[in-house]
Design a protein around this motif. Structure first.
Motif, mmCIF file in Angstrom:
data_model
loop_
_atom_site.group_PDB
_atom_site.id
_atom_site.type_symbol
_atom_site.label_atom_id
_atom_site.label_comp_id
_atom_site.label_asym_id
_atom_site.label_seq_id
_atom_site.Cartn_x
_atom_site.Cartn_y
_atom_site.Cartn_z
ATOM 1 N N GLU A 177 0.842 -1.201 0.000
ATOM 2 C CA GLU A 177 0.000 0.000 0.000
ATOM 3 C C GLU A 177 0.870 1.241 0.000
ATOM 4 O O GLU A 177 2.094 1.172 0.083
ATOM 5 C CB GLU A 177 -0.916 0.008 1.228
ATOM 6 C CG GLU A 177 -0.174 0.065 2.556
ATOM 7 C CD GLU A 177 -1.100 0.018 3.766
ATOM 8 O OE1 GLU A 177 -2.329 0.090 3.588
ATOM 9 O OE2 GLU A 177 -0.582 -0.090 4.897
ATOM 10 N N ASN A 182 -4.491 2.921 -0.804
ATOM 11 C CA ASN A 182 -4.356 1.581 -1.347
ATOM 12 C C ASN A 182 -3.844 1.695 -2.773
ATOM 13 O O ASN A 182 -3.872 2.774 -3.374
ATOM 14 C CB ASN A 182 -5.697 0.849 -1.328
ATOM 15 C CG ASN A 182 -6.144 0.475 0.072
ATOM 16 O OD1 ASN A 182 -7.139 1.006 0.574
ATOM 17 N ND2 ASN A 182 -5.437 -0.445 0.716
ATOM 18 N N THR A 193 -5.898 -5.342 -6.827
ATOM 19 C CA THR A 193 -5.479 -4.633 -5.623
ATOM 20 C C THR A 193 -4.952 -5.670 -4.633
ATOM 21 O O THR A 193 -5.481 -6.786 -4.566
ATOM 22 C CB THR A 193 -6.638 -3.814 -5.024
ATOM 23 O OG1 THR A 193 -6.143 -2.971 -3.965
ATOM 24 C CG2 THR A 193 -7.759 -4.693 -4.493
ATOM 25 N N CYS A 200 -2.172 -4.564 4.161
ATOM 26 C CA CYS A 200 -2.717 -3.256 3.798
ATOM 27 C C CYS A 200 -4.016 -2.971 4.558
ATOM 28 O O CYS A 200 -4.672 -3.881 5.060
ATOM 29 C CB CYS A 200 -2.959 -3.174 2.296
ATOM 30 S SG CYS A 200 -4.291 -4.221 1.667
ATOM 31 N N ARG A 206 -11.225 1.529 -1.777
ATOM 32 C CA ARG A 206 -10.889 0.207 -2.324
ATOM 33 C C ARG A 206 -12.111 -0.703 -2.288
ATOM 34 O O ARG A 206 -12.440 -1.375 -3.269
ATOM 35 C CB ARG A 206 -9.750 -0.383 -1.508
ATOM 36 C CG ARG A 206 -9.378 -1.845 -1.796
ATOM 37 C CD ARG A 206 -8.371 -2.312 -0.740
ATOM 38 N NE ARG A 206 -7.906 -3.678 -0.961
ATOM 39 C CZ ARG A 206 -8.545 -4.767 -0.567
ATOM 40 N NH1 ARG A 206 -9.717 -4.645 0.056
ATOM 41 N NH2 ARG A 206 -8.035 -5.964 -0.786
#
Length: 286
Positions: A177, A182, A193, A200, A206
């Motif tokens: 991150e 993020n 992601t 993170c 996100r």
């Protein structure tokens, strides 16, 4: 505009003394917080942020915050500062010992402070890699605590090098991150992601992008553990992958520079940014 402060059920001036010098949030970072963007005088996604505030407090071992009091504080600061761009809610252990240990649970007096102030959102972001890492096995991994010294140091290094964010790996070399964001990688026709197992934060932007993207048919998902190595940033520099940051003030922000070298925003990254901006206006508390 100046900052508007609420604590103890009422508004305060910026120069008022609100917390004691022995507040555990001040002496050892024993506290949690949330930051919400403000649109049309309303805190965006406040319910989701309060849910995460409660999770962070529980993870730190603090009593559950009074959601009604938080909402009252938010309403009061936004009424006093209708043009504010952000709201910050800080919840600490309150007065405590000078060491890391806490008072007995029945004697704790947690402190709640709500602020409203300005915010500006940049359309794009510039990032740098830094030598420090997130510890995915930390006792506070994934919690939004006030212990932000690591982020202060990393972000200062980013600013020194002409960037506005630092992107970190975790201890096993996975992409994790930013200091306050993020990350989102476009690669091979997908948006990925890092998983929460990377250490993170479970970011609200996100979370919403994963939901809204799936509903819109955008190929966005959480990566599998180990799927996104920190070395993917080399692919971004080569132009075979693309990067974006997500956060409550940034929303979805395409990255246009890595370590001072210009990079371009991918088509899916830009589509994600456009989608998020459209959806924000649909419901301010999704």
């Amino acid at each position: 505009m100046s900052v508007v402060i609420w604590a103890d059920g009422r508004l305060h001036a910026p120069q008022d003394r609100i917390v004691t010098g022995v507040d555990h949030g001040l002496t050892v970072g024993d506290g949690v917080f949330e930051t919400c963007a403000v649109y049309d005088g309303q805190a965006f996604a406040l319910t989701r942020h309060l849910r995460r505030l409660a999770r962070s407090a529980a993870g730190l071992g603090l009593p559950a915050p009074d959601e009604g009091a938080v909402r009252d504080g938010v309403a009061q600061v936004l009424a006093a500062a209708p043009d504010a761009g952000r709201v910050r809610v800080t919840y600490t252990g309150g007065p405590g010992p000078l060491g890391s240990h806490r008072d007995a649970p029945d004697t704790q007096r947690p402190v709640l402070v709500v602020l409203a102030g300005p915010a500006s959102r940049a359309a794009t972001s510039r990032v740098v890699r830094v030598p420090w890492v997130r510890n995915e096995r930390s006792a506070v991994a994934g919690l939004k605590t006030t212990s932000y010294a690591e982020n202060v140091v990393a972000l200062a290094e980013a600013h020194r090098r002409g960037a506005d964010e630092a992107v970190l790996a975790n201890t096993v070399g996975e992409l994790c991150e930013g200091t306050a964001s993020n990350v989102l990688v476009e690669r091979a026709g997908e948006l990925l992601t890092p998983p929460l197992s990377s250490g993170c934060l479970a970011g609200i932007t996100r979370e919403l992008l994963l939901e809204w993207g799936a509903a819109a048919g955008l190929p966005v998902r959480e990566a599998a553990p180990g799927e996104l190595a920190y070395a993917v940033l080399e692919d971004v520099l080569r132009g075979t992958a693309y990067l974006a940051l997500t956060g409550s003030i940034r929303n979805v922000s395409p990255v246009v520079a890595v370590d001072g070298a210009p990079v371009v925003a991918g088509e899916l990254v830009q589509a994600a940014a456009d989608l998020f901006q459209r959806r924000v206006g649909d419901d301010l508390d999704p």
